[in-house]
Design a protein around this motif. Structure first.
Motif: not given
Length: 270
Positions: A73, A217, A220, A231, A234, A250
């Motif tokens: 990630l 999800r 990501e 990003r 997140l 992030h």
């Protein structure tokens, strides 16, 4: 009953990579060892051994799987996606894209304002800056061009048609469910833009049942492909959960790509 019996020595042997983590059988031409596909820390000679060893291995497996996920990630998606670059000057379009670019339905290309203005100065404002097709003069004509590209399975056109349905533009009625279905199709064909829109739909429950886990999800997946907006989202999620270190990581990636909201997130933390 399973024929494999756990062997304590298997866990402590020097060559654990070459033996079954449960029964201690060594790998050979007859005994084919297979990795635990979640953590890749241990190997098994068969499904029976893997099931028997599951309880003992579960904690370490879960921890390592999480580490591998984080490694992927945070190491992927540091460069902006291909769609963020103007196809004429090949420069990255500044954020926010809608302010600094123009979408052309005829070729589904997003042109930066600089190239768009350059075309106008050459007295070519009545044609597309990229494909030189005459600019649509009516909503019906614009919709027809999008639908033509949709028929050709152009993922960006499918994503744009989803936007049209979502907002009820170009003479169509608002239909969030139809928009979500179109974005899903576009995402399957590779559209990062559509993937981000799917994530927002899941997060807000627009056109689909609200599911924040699925939204994360999708963020990501999009973030690892260079989507700065995903990003940043997140980072916001981690910030809400008081995971400041993860949030900063992030935000730093997005900020380096020029996304101002990510920089604002860093300022909020510090």
């Amino acid at each position: 009953m399973a024929s494999c019996v756990p062997v304590q020595a298997a866990a402590t042997a020097a060559n654990t990579e070459e033996v079954c983590a449960n029964c201690g059988k060594e790998g050979s031409d007859e005994v084919k060892l297979k990795n635990c596909t979640a953590c890749f820390l241990v190997k098994y000679c068969g499904v029976d051994c893997q099931k028997i060893h599951r309880k003992q291995h579960k904690k370490a497996c879960k921890e390592r799987a999480a580490e591998l996920k984080d490694e992927k990630l945070y190491s992927h998606g540091h460069e902006r996606a291909e769609g963020d670059f103007c196809p004429l000057c090949l420069l990255a379009i500044p954020f926010p894209l809608k302010v600094h670019s123009s979408y052309n339905a005829c070729c589904t290309k997003t042109i930066c304002k600089g190239c768009y203005l350059a075309t106008e100065r050459r007295a070519l404002s009545d044609i597309c800056s990229f494909c030189r097709t005459p600019i649509s003069k009516t909503s019906e004509e614009a919709l027809g061009r999008i639908q033509k590209r949709v028929a050709a399975k152009d993922p960006e056109a499918i994503s744009e048609l989803g936007v049209v349905h979502f907002y009820g533009a170009l003479g169509l009625e608002k239909d969030a469910t139809r928009a979500f279905n179109l974005w899903s199709e576009a995402a399957e064909l590779g559209s990062i833009t559509a993937l981000f829109k799917i994530s927002m739909a899941y997060y807000r429950g627009e056109g689909v049942a609200q599911d924040k886990a699925k939204a994360i999800r999708c963020w990501e997946s999009a973030a690892m492909r260079g989507c700065a907006e995903s990003r940043t989202m997140l980072g916001c999620v981690e910030l809400e959960n008081w995971n400041f270190d993860r949030a900063v990581r992030h935000f730093m990636i997005s900020a380096k790509m020029g996304f101002k909201k990510a920089l604002d997130g860093i300022k909020e933390i510090f």
